[in-house]
Design a protein around this motif. Structure first.
Motif, short mmCIF file in Angstrom:
data_model
loop_
_atom_site.label_atom_id
_atom_site.label_comp_id
_atom_site.label_asym_id
_atom_site.label_seq_id
_atom_site.Cartn_x
_atom_site.Cartn_y
_atom_site.Cartn_z
N ILE A 92 0.78 -1.27 0.16
CA ILE A 92 -0.11 -0.10 -0.15
C ILE A 92 0.93 1.22 -0.01
O ILE A 92 1.51 1.49 1.21
N GLN A 93 0.72 2.08 -1.13
CA GLN A 93 1.66 3.42 -1.15
C GLN A 93 0.92 4.51 -1.85
O GLN A 93 0.63 4.25 -2.88
N PHE A 94 0.46 5.27 -0.65
CA PHE A 94 -0.11 6.63 -1.03
C PHE A 94 0.48 7.79 -0.53
O PHE A 94 1.05 7.64 0.31
N GLY A 95 -0.11 8.87 -0.82
CA GLY A 95 0.22 10.06 -0.25
C GLY A 95 0.46 11.39 -1.12
O GLY A 95 -0.07 12.51 -0.72
N HIS A 96 1.00 11.16 -2.26
CA HIS A 96 1.01 12.33 -3.08
C HIS A 96 -0.44 12.89 -3.46
O HIS A 96 -0.51 14.20 -3.34
N ASN A 97 -1.50 12.25 -3.80
CA ASN A 97 -2.63 13.02 -4.01
C ASN A 97 -3.31 13.17 -2.68
O ASN A 97 -4.30 13.88 -2.84
N ASP A 98 -3.21 12.42 -1.58
CA ASP A 98 -3.80 12.74 -0.26
C ASP A 98 -3.69 14.08 0.02
O ASP A 98 -4.28 14.70 0.59
N GLY A 99 -2.48 14.68 -0.36
CA GLY A 99 -2.22 15.98 0.01
C GLY A 99 -2.76 17.21 -0.80
O GLY A 99 -2.31 18.41 -0.67
N HIS A 107 -8.63 14.62 -1.18
CA HIS A 107 -7.78 15.16 0.18
C HIS A 107 -7.89 14.41 1.18
O HIS A 107 -9.09 13.99 1.62
N THR A 108 -7.17 14.00 2.02
CA THR A 108 -7.27 13.23 3.39
C THR A 108 -6.18 13.94 4.40
O THR A 108 -5.18 14.72 3.82
N VAL A 109 -6.38 13.84 5.63
CA VAL A 109 -5.56 14.66 6.78
C VAL A 109 -4.68 13.70 7.28
O VAL A 109 -5.15 12.55 7.71
N PRO A 110 -3.39 13.83 7.28
CA PRO A 110 -2.32 12.83 8.01
C PRO A 110 -2.81 12.91 9.41
O PRO A 110 -2.86 14.12 9.95
N GLY A 111 -2.96 12.04 10.11
CA GLY A 111 -3.15 11.91 11.35
C GLY A 111 -4.60 11.79 11.57
O GLY A 111 -5.07 11.78 12.88
N GLY A 112 -5.35 11.85 10.63
CA GLY A 112 -6.78 11.56 10.68
C GLY A 112 -7.48 10.93 9.40
O GLY A 112 -7.17 9.57 9.81
N THR A 113 -8.21 11.42 8.62
CA THR A 113 -8.64 10.48 7.61
C THR A 113 -7.59 9.66 6.79
O THR A 113 -7.83 8.41 6.43
N TYR A 114 -6.44 10.22 6.42
CA TYR A 114 -5.38 9.31 5.83
C TYR A 114 -5.11 7.94 6.51
O TYR A 114 -5.18 6.94 6.18
N ASN A 156 4.54 14.73 5.76
CA ASN A 156 3.37 14.29 7.05
C ASN A 156 2.78 13.38 6.62
O ASN A 156 2.31 12.56 7.51
N TYR A 157 2.74 12.92 5.51
CA TYR A 157 2.04 11.54 4.85
C TYR A 157 2.93 10.28 5.03
O TYR A 157 2.58 9.37 5.61
N CYS A 158 4.11 10.73 4.90
CA CYS A 158 5.15 9.40 5.19
C CYS A 158 5.33 9.24 6.91
O CYS A 158 5.35 8.07 7.18
N ASN A 159 5.19 10.28 7.39
CA ASN A 159 5.35 10.14 8.89
C ASN A 159 4.10 9.41 9.24
O ASN A 159 4.12 8.57 10.26
#
Length: 239
Positions: A92-99, A107-114, A156-159
């Protein structure tokens, strides 16, 4: 006698891991597969099959433009998980478009919806008797004036991915850290030769996110080497 029994047990275990084992990839455009008509654009997941042992099949279901949210909302995840069987691996590899804050559908929030979406993926994979593996997003070929890679908001998404993997006790491959290290070693000019910005396509002259075939092979190699170095279960799938 005991030594021989143990040896046979290890061989049997390795065989059971590889027997019919498939690798599924869930991700975005940096991982996705593309038709020959779009060459040299290549996702790192597109070339992973070449690193696998005989009998291991890579099912690259990563989608260009996908975030964890759209992967769920468009039922892409449902289609993937329906094909997963016991003993398989799901990367599972996401993050670019979540930001992408300008696109509420992605959009998703790191520490939340992501994080919540990643946890859903993990739970679904485990429910099928398969092994989830989180990979952090590859770095962009974005350099500052000092010639050092700038990770930006993607960090932030990687963390968040790392935190979820730790909390859920899931295997993690830090592709972001690995690509940052590689790109800083190669420096700006050599790194950008791996990206579409140097493809000659005027529409891609500013594309420092997507890689060409050489770049995809380098990143896929980083993934495989990390799996082996960390002695992850998926490492048994690779040559």
């Amino acid at each position: 006698m005991i030594k021989n029994v143990l040896t046979l047990a290890v061989v049997a275990l390795c065989g059971s891991i590889l027997s019919g084992a498939d690798i599924f990839l869930a991700g975005d455009s940096t991982c996705a597969s593309y038709p020959a008509t779009r060459a040299p654009l290549t996702g790192w997941g597109q070339v992973l099959q070449g690193f696998c042992k005989a009998g291991v099949k890579v099912n690259n279901l990563a989608i260009s433009g996908a975030s964890t949210k759209t992967f769920i909302d468009t039922k892409a995840w449902d289609k993937l998980i329906a094909k997963v069987k016991k003993g398989d691996f799901v990367v599972i590899q996401f993050g670019h478009n979540d930001g992408n804050k300008k696109n509420a559908k992605k959009h998703t929030v790191p520490g939340g919806t992501y994080d919540a979406n990643l946890k859903k993926f993990i739970a679904d994979v485990r429910a099928k008797g398969a092994t989830p593996i989180i990979a952090t997003s590859i770095a962009r070929a974005s350099f500052n004036k000092q010639g050092v890679i700038v990770v930006g908001n993607l960090k932030n998404y990687c963390n968040a991915s790392t935190a979820v993997a730790k909390a859920e006790k899931v295997e993690l491959i830090d592709l972001n850290g690995a690509t940052v290290k590689l790109f800083n070693t190669l420096k700006k000019d050599a790194t950008r030769k791996l990206f579409m910005c140097t493809s000659g396509d005027p529409k891609r002259k500013n594309d420092i996110t997507h890689v060409n075939k050489q770049g995809a092979e380098e990143i896929s190699k980083l993934f495989v080497n990390a799996a082996k170095q960390q002695k992850l279960s998926i490492a048994a799938c690779f040559k």
